[in-house]
Design an enzyme around this catalytic site. Structure first.
Site, PDB file in Angstrom:
ATOM      1  N   ASN A   4     -22.358 -18.015 -19.303  1.00  0.00           N
ATOM      2  CA  ASN A   4     -22.395 -16.867 -18.072  1.00  0.00           C
ATOM      3  C   ASN A   4     -22.584 -18.224 -17.555  1.00  0.00           C
ATOM      4  OD1 ASN A   4     -22.352 -15.653 -16.622  1.00  0.00           O
ATOM      5  ND2 ASN A   4     -23.838 -13.595 -17.642  1.00  0.00           N
ATOM      6  N   CYS A   5     -22.667 -18.193 -15.434  1.00  0.00           N
ATOM      7  CA  CYS A   5     -21.583 -18.746 -14.873  1.00  0.00           C
ATOM      8  C   CYS A   5     -23.076 -19.776 -14.539  1.00  0.00           C
ATOM      9  CB  CYS A   5     -21.577 -17.896 -13.366  1.00  0.00           C
ATOM     10  SG  CYS A   5     -21.700 -19.580 -11.980  1.00  0.00           S
ATOM     11  N   PRO A   6     -23.974 -20.737 -14.631  1.00  0.00           N
ATOM     12  CA  PRO A   6     -21.999 -21.713 -14.644  1.00  0.00           C
ATOM     13  C   PRO A   6     -21.969 -23.101 -15.764  1.00  0.00           C
ATOM     14  CG  PRO A   6     -23.960 -23.118 -13.862  1.00  0.00           C
ATOM     15  CD  PRO A   6     -24.225 -21.683 -14.707  1.00  0.00           C
TER      16      PRO A   6
END
Lengths: 75, 154
Positions: free
Chosen positions: A13-15
């Site tokens: 998941n981000c980042p």
């Protein structure tokens, strides 16, 4: 298009997809192409933004079987 | 080169994420980045981050699996449970750990500055902190912050 290196960013998941893309590009030569596969929906806009800001070229951005596939050419 | 400065003032698990996420991402985008850690934010510079926790208490926006009255939230062990649940969720959703993001920042030459005044105020032991950080004050932060494109207070 020839792919020189692949990055499996599935489940991240981000980042992380961006951070790992940056890291993968680091030891590649100018003009080489990195293929990134991600399951993070946010990475579609993030990859484009990464390309816009770093000068690397986002050659293609596609959805294949529910996964996001990017081809990034190193500047 | 573009520049970003962040002031990190919070030491809870939820509030530890924004500075490290933004700093690591900005560094990946080619920014020169500094984070100034002050007050409770200094906890994020400890070698051991296991004390960085989250509490459901006085945190009404925290999504809970079941509604929990405040009087239950004060019971011993609730903070430990909430922290475990949050860490478990972060892992399941593929969100990086704080240790991982902090390491990425350091690899990318993000400069960490610890507020000397807070270190003195709380009698922090510098040997508890990670290597490679600098100690400074408000004026030192301003010198860099005054020339940044993005400046955030977290």
């Amino acid at each position: 298009m020839n792919v020189d290196k692949e990055l499996d960013a599935r489940g991240l998941n981000c980042p992380l997809p961006i951070l790992k893309t940056k890291k993968s590009l680091a030891d590649m030569a100018s003009g080489q192409v990195l293929k990134v596969v991600s399951t993070d929906a946010g990475s579609v806009k993030d990859m484009q933004a990464f390309a816009n800001q770093t000068g690397n070229i986002l050659v293609s951005s596609a959805v294949e079987k529910g996964e996001y596939v990017f081809l990034m050419q190193k500047k | 080169m573009k520049k970003m400065a962040i002031i990190a003032t919070k030491g809870t698990l939820d509030m530890a994420y924004p500075p490290f996420i933004l700093a690591s991402t900005a560094a990946a985008l080619g920014y020169e980045v500094q984070i100034f850690f002050t007050f409770y934010g200094l906890q994020l510079l400890r070698k051991d981050l296991s004390d960085v926790r989250i509490s459901p208490l006085a945190n009404p926006a925290m999504p809970m699996p079941v509604p929990m009255p405040v009087l239950v939230q004060v019971l011993p062990g609730m903070e430990t449970m909430a922290t475990m649940m949050m860490k478990d969720k972060l892992k399941k959703k593929g969100v990086a750990s704080l240790e991982e993001l902090r390491a990425v920042c350091q690899e990318a030459d993000v400069k960490f500055i610890a507020c000397q005044m807070t270190v003195d105020l709380f009698d922090f032991d510098k040997s508890d902190f990670i290597d490679g950080i600098e100690y400074g004050g408000a004026a030192m932060f301003m010198e860099f912050a005054g020339e940044t494109d993005i400046c955030l207070f977290v």
